[in-house]
Design a protein around this motif. Structure first.
Motif, short mmCIF file in Angstrom:
data_model
loop_
_atom_site.label_atom_id
_atom_site.label_comp_id
_atom_site.label_asym_id
_atom_site.label_seq_id
_atom_site.Cartn_x
_atom_site.Cartn_y
_atom_site.Cartn_z
N PHE A 109 19.37 -2.48 16.79
CA PHE A 109 18.21 -1.90 16.12
C PHE A 109 17.11 -1.58 17.13
O PHE A 109 16.52 -0.49 17.09
N GLU A 110 16.83 -2.52 18.01
CA GLU A 110 15.80 -2.30 19.04
C GLU A 110 16.14 -1.08 19.90
O GLU A 110 15.27 -0.24 20.16
N ILE A 111 17.37 -0.99 20.33
CA ILE A 111 17.80 0.14 21.16
C ILE A 111 17.63 1.45 20.40
O ILE A 111 17.11 2.43 20.94
N ALA A 112 18.04 1.47 19.14
CA ALA A 112 17.94 2.69 18.34
C ALA A 112 16.48 3.10 18.14
O ALA A 112 16.16 4.29 18.22
N MET A 113 15.60 2.14 17.91
CA MET A 113 14.18 2.46 17.74
C MET A 113 13.57 2.97 19.04
O MET A 113 12.78 3.92 19.04
N LYS A 114 13.95 2.37 20.17
CA LYS A 114 13.44 2.84 21.46
C LYS A 114 13.99 4.23 21.77
O LYS A 114 13.28 5.08 22.32
N ASP A 115 15.24 4.49 21.38
CA ASP A 115 15.82 5.83 21.56
C ASP A 115 15.06 6.88 20.74
O ASP A 115 15.03 8.05 21.11
N LYS A 116 14.43 6.45 19.66
CA LYS A 116 13.62 7.35 18.82
C LYS A 116 12.22 7.54 19.40
O LYS A 116 11.41 8.28 18.85
N GLY A 117 11.90 6.83 20.48
CA GLY A 117 10.61 6.99 21.14
C GLY A 117 9.56 5.96 20.79
O GLY A 117 8.41 6.07 21.20
N TYR A 118 9.93 4.92 20.05
CA TYR A 118 8.96 3.89 19.67
C TYR A 118 8.79 2.88 20.79
O TYR A 118 9.77 2.47 21.42
N ASN A 119 7.55 2.48 21.01
CA ASN A 119 7.24 1.41 21.96
C ASN A 119 6.75 0.23 21.15
O ASN A 119 5.87 0.37 20.31
N PHE A 120 7.32 -0.93 21.38
CA PHE A 120 6.97 -2.11 20.60
C PHE A 120 7.44 -3.36 21.32
O PHE A 120 8.21 -3.30 22.27
N GLU A 121 6.95 -4.47 20.81
CA GLU A 121 7.38 -5.78 21.27
C GLU A 121 7.89 -6.53 20.05
O GLU A 121 7.28 -6.47 18.97
N VAL A 122 9.00 -7.21 20.18
CA VAL A 122 9.54 -8.00 19.08
C VAL A 122 8.88 -9.37 19.10
O VAL A 122 8.85 -10.03 20.14
N LYS A 123 8.33 -9.76 17.95
CA LYS A 123 7.63 -11.04 17.85
C LYS A 123 8.33 -11.94 16.84
O LYS A 123 8.83 -11.47 15.83
N ASP A 124 8.31 -13.23 17.12
CA ASP A 124 8.82 -14.21 16.16
C ASP A 124 7.87 -14.29 14.98
O ASP A 124 6.66 -14.09 15.14
N ALA A 125 8.41 -14.59 13.82
CA ALA A 125 7.58 -14.72 12.62
C ALA A 125 8.13 -15.85 11.75
O ALA A 125 9.31 -16.20 11.84
#
Length: 154
Positions: A42-58
């Motif tokens: 999922f992270e790879i696919a979102m980054k491939d779409k151009g999104y920049n983000f950090e995954v945080k624990d919740a």
């Protein structure tokens, strides 16, 4: 000479079997890829779409699963990670079609979201987005498939 030719052909066939047959068990992009789809995919696919983000624990919320959050331009996407696809499917079945309640027979919760809820599932994860950003919604649908619960903007 003919015996040598037969031995060479037999050797080539045997080597081909050794190197090619193990690959037959590997899944292609079109074969049940969602069985192994996880948060890393999922992270790879979102980054491939151009999104920049950090995954945080919740903290846990709604589902009895590990929960992560990514924030994109002040909007949050929740990712619920399950141990198996079967567990994910079972929990997804407890969300009502509109995405406003969860009921597993022991725990029932009704939620008033701040915007429209959207739930997607694939492999071992459920992705939840609450909002109206059509770019995010369209990208989540391309990555995860059609939403299984929540408000449909289309």
């Amino acid at each position: 000479m003919k015996k040598l030719y037969v031995k060479i052909i037999a050797l080539l066939v045997a080597l081909s079997a050794v190197f090619l047959l193990p690959g037959c068990n590997k899944k292609t992009d079109n074969e049940d890829n969602d069985v192994v789809f996880d948060i890393n995919d999922f992270e790879i696919a979102m980054k491939d779409k151009g999104y920049n983000f950090e995954v945080k624990d919740a903290d846990k919320f709604l589902f009895p699963a590990t929960r992560k959050i990514i924030e994109i331009n002040e909007e949050a996407i929740n990712i619920y990670i399950f141990d198996s696809e079967e567990e994910m499917e079972k929990e997804a079945g407890y969300i009502d079609e509109g995405g406003a309640s969860y009921n597993n027979g022991r725990k029932a919760t009704h939620i008033s979201w701040i915007s429209y809820p959207h739930f997607y599932k694939k492999g071992r994860i459920i992705v939840q987005y609450v909002g109206e950003n059509t770019d995010i919604i369209n990208d989540l649908e391309e990555i995860m498939g059609e939403q299984f619960a929540g408000y449909k903007l289309k």
